[in-house]
Design a protein around this motif. Structure first.
Motif: not given
Length: 127
Positions: A36-55
């Motif tokens: 569950s914790m690994v899945s949370t980190m992966q989801a956060d990393l996907r969200t981070f990537a989305m925000h980087q692309e937006s920036h």
């Protein structure tokens, strides 16, 4: 005449059975929590990537400034931290850490140097 209730032997047997069940169930539960914790980190990393692309869309460069990304709405889950290893107009690389795990998740995009276990651009690797 027998008094109502359990005998000492019956209580010991019951406690032994509960102990065996607990010793089998606890490692399973810990494995579920870890995944569950690994899945949370992966989801956060996907969200981070989305925000980087937006920036990048707005400024034509990636950022390592977390304040900028937070103003765009990026927040990590509790106990998860992000480290931006590299961020230029050519690409970015980041590492996600969870306070309760030794495992980290990695991702890089563009011409950023691969980080950690990440070997393919845009793919999340944990290890």
């Amino acid at each position: 005449m027998k008094s109502p209730g359990f005998t000492f032997v019956e209580l010991l047997v019951t406690m032994a059975v509960i102990g065996v069940l607990a010793s089998v169930a606890l490692p399973q539960l810990q494995g579920f929590r870890r995944r569950s914790m690994v899945s949370t980190m992966q989801a956060d990393l996907r969200t981070f990537a989305m925000h980087q692309e937006s920036h990048f869309y707005d400024t034509s460069t990636y950022t390592d400034d977390m304040v900028v990304l937070r103003t765009k709405g990026f927040h990590t889950s509790p106990e998860v931290t992000v480290i931006v290893n590299e961020a230029t107009f050519l690409g970015w690389a980041a590492t996600m850490k969870h306070a309760q795990l030794l495992i980290e998740c990695y991702m890089f995009v563009g011409n950023a140097a691969p980080v950690g276990a990440a070997v393919s651009e845009g793919q999340i690797a944990c290890g």
